[in-house]
Design an enzyme around this catalytic site. Structure first.
Site, mmCIF file in Angstrom:
data_model
loop_
_atom_site.group_PDB
_atom_site.id
_atom_site.type_symbol
_atom_site.label_atom_id
_atom_site.label_comp_id
_atom_site.label_asym_id
_atom_site.label_seq_id
_atom_site.Cartn_x
_atom_site.Cartn_y
_atom_site.Cartn_z
ATOM 1 N N SER A 1 0.841 -1.194 0.000
ATOM 2 C CA SER A 1 0.000 0.000 0.000
ATOM 3 C C SER A 1 0.883 1.253 0.000
ATOM 4 C CB SER A 1 -0.932 -0.053 1.223
ATOM 5 O OG SER A 1 -1.946 0.909 1.135
ATOM 6 N N ARG B 1 -11.696 6.362 9.810
ATOM 7 C CA ARG B 1 -11.192 4.998 9.857
ATOM 8 C C ARG B 1 -12.244 4.000 9.365
ATOM 9 N NH1 ARG B 1 -6.609 2.135 9.331
ATOM 10 N NH2 ARG B 1 -6.530 0.308 10.646
ATOM 11 N N ASP C 1 -8.564 -7.018 -4.285
ATOM 12 C CA ASP C 1 -8.212 -5.665 -3.830
ATOM 13 C C ASP C 1 -8.835 -4.651 -4.791
ATOM 14 O OD1 ASP C 1 -7.043 -3.262 -3.084
ATOM 15 O OD2 ASP C 1 -5.001 -4.040 -3.033
ATOM 16 N N HIS D 1 -7.706 -5.457 -0.024
ATOM 17 C CA HIS D 1 -6.442 -4.727 0.125
ATOM 18 C C HIS D 1 -5.676 -5.150 1.382
ATOM 19 C CE1 HIS D 1 -3.630 -1.524 -0.538
ATOM 20 N NE2 HIS D 1 -3.904 -0.941 0.612
ATOM 21 N N ASP D 2 -6.404 -5.527 2.414
ATOM 22 C CA ASP D 2 -5.777 -5.931 3.677
ATOM 23 C C ASP D 2 -5.032 -7.257 3.585
ATOM 24 O OD1 ASP D 2 -5.961 -3.981 5.553
ATOM 25 O OD2 ASP D 2 -7.557 -4.902 6.732
#
Lengths: 379, 379
Positions: A156, A224, A319, A352-353
């Site tokens: 990222s 967040r 992602d 994405h994580d």
């Protein structure tokens, strides 16, 4: 603590730019003195040619592996990847991870004391770029006596830093691993960052950045929550949470957080406010928004002509924040320059994580890449 | 005003449930009296068999076509679809559109006066479901003397209402058009709605819903910004905005909204607060979150066995909020029941918003479907 842990580690601080050698930022501002907090795992070899630099993402920090205290419940954020026998094998490599400038974990950022005023910088901290972060890391690497990094890796925003290293200091990077990243932040990702910043800035507790104590907790939590949705795939949300209610069979018919996904996001939002500074969130997301290789170095094909490192690019099938297409664009640009580059899209539901969650798959690939580098160096 | 406009239109109000016949909600609450604000375009035929009901989405209302005043700058929200010679051809059909209950455009909702207290309901308004909205529409349709609707159409949350009509009042629907919708709201969509509600509820100006005047403008704007990102495709954002700066060539190095996409979202957020009520936003998104055909009627295949209408389902290739896969699931369930159903995925870069933006493509398809219905009815 498993036997493959790097064990107890202690952050160190390197300070530079105290007198006549400040960090000149892309904005034209000078920053100094600059503290860089970092950790190292493993030991340097004689000529310090076994160093691997780890670059962290938005909410990460220098504590990538091991424990600060035997009572810590969690190790560093990439502990599954760093340690004896792991992908970044500390029995062979000297692994380094530093906190970015602009962060809130010890390196100079908006929480630091502005020597001009004797007060915390807060919004007086200059807007920094990914390039500025890398220039600060370069000072640390020089200080550590490293002339060429064996490798570097980041996911990222960590991948953004990898790319800046490749372009700013090509001769200092033997190999590089860029994970779930892109050559520029997309309009959609800027949009999500912008909503997060708006939530912070419009929280009355933000007070133009001059909050004390808890500050704009609500705004930061919302930022967040938005971010967290983008880090996960739709499939994962469906599988993990679906439409499950948190604690009842019947609808509440009120505005409590009754779906499991709502409770999860609330939890993620509120725990984040306990470990992150709202102003720092503004600075770091802004640095991400500004990131665009083509703006700084021209069209990708032209920009990547200067790369000297052997590169590995990794993307994840689910992602959608940094989709595979954005990685492929970089791989193509390197290939068209005749550069040695490997690329793999890992099939994963984690979005994405995934680079922080599915470490096993990634570890196998990175191990193989680094072993290949060792053979090349030995030959 | 073009010659295919329905021209000047005037909203009407139908009131029911004033005495002993309130609307019984799914929550068990009673609601009454209930105002339904609606508009009609075209004229009813003798047996009122030419009625088409239009169902609006989250931020829509009863004003679907024409103008309220010759000086209006914009016609109703689906004006390109409704009028003489248009898809919903008002020279043949009697087109009706009503504002949902829970809304803020005239039908009974949190802004309405609670007869119990003499004050606006605000948070005392009961949480309503999509089924409740449809039950209220049913009263209007009965009142208008319609025994069977020739057709109905709705996109997004409008599609939810189409589905509830098909399942609650199957004998009253001859044909139905469900656009960019799904049989249930996904976990990801609940997550985005939840962030929007959180932004409103945590805005200090919300005051447990007892705001007066402007109210939680910041929270509502953030909710709309988040929503708006999900209505557009990544490709569209890239093409329309990309990384373009709004008004400068150089970065500002501060936290103003300098990217064009940021300005656009800010604009969308702030104009929305001028035309929408924050409490209403809570109620409507909650109704969406609750929508789940399987929860109310069992597995889709079982649920759809009762459908009597000829159905057309439309999805859009770049809609990631209500992706084509969710439409296909419904089409399969109808097909496996041997029901007459048509399905088309329209290729479009506009994402979820396409049904409001690319009216030409949709109009051609809907015209064809309705003409086919006319032939069937005549035969």
């Amino acid at each position: 603590m498993d036997c493959n842990s790097v064990g107890l580690v202690k952050p160190q601080t390197f300070t530079f730019g105290t007198r006549d050698d400040p960090l000149i930022l892309e904005s034209g501002h000078s920053l100094g003195p600059v503290d860089i907090v970092y950790e190292t795992y493993g030991v340097p070899n004689e000529d310090r040619s076994n160093a691997i630099l780890i670059l962290h993402a938005l909410s990460g920090n220098h504590h990538a592996a091991g424990y600060h205290d035997p009572r810590d419940r969690e190790p560093g954020w990439w502990d599954g990847m760093i340690g004896p026998g792991k992908a970044f094998d500390t029995s062979h490599y000297w692994v380094i991870c530093s906190n970015i400038i602009g962060g809130c974990k010890g390196s100079t950022g908006p929480l630091s004391i502005d020597p001009g005023s004797g007060e915390p910088y807060r919004l007086q901290f200059p807007v920094v770029t990914i390039g500025d972060m890398v220039n600060a890391q370069k000072r640390l690497i020089d200080h550590l006596g490293i002339t060429r990094l064996h490798s570097m890796a980041g996911g990222s925003m960590g991948g953004f830093q990898v790319l800046e290293w490749l372009l700013r200091y090509p001769e200092m990077v033997r190999s590089a691993i860029c994970i779930a990243s892109a050559a520029r932040l997309s309009a959609q990702a800027i949009a999500f960052n912008s909503v997060g910043r708006t939530a912070i800035i419009r929280d009355p507790e933000w007070k133009e950045g001059r909050y004390t104590g808890k500050g704009p907790e609500q705004g930061l939590a919302i930022a967040r929550m938005v971010g967290h949705i983008t880090y996960l795939s739709e499939l994962l949300l469906d599988t993990k949470f679906g439409r499950r209610l948190q604690s009842a069979d019947q609808f509440s018919y009120n505005f409590t957080s009754e779906f499991a996904i709502e409770s999860y996001l609330n939890y993620k939002g509120s725990t984040f406010t306990q470990r992150f500074d709202a102003n720092s969130y503004l600075f770091i997301t802004k640095a991400m928004d500004y990131f665009d290789i083509s703006r700084s170095y021209g069209p990708l094909k032209h920009a990547f002509a200067r790369v000297l490192a052997r590169c590995l690019f990794v993307s994840y099938s689910s992602d959608w924040l940094f989709p595979t297409s954005q990685t492929k664009e970089m791989v193509s640009a390197l290939l068209s320059n005749g550069k040695p580059v490997s690329f793999i899209e890992i099939d994963s539901p984690y979005g994405h994580d995934a680079f922080l969650v599915e470490e096993d798959k990634l570890a196998r690939i990175l191990s193989g890449f680094l072993k290949g580098m060792d053979v090349e160096v030995a030959a």
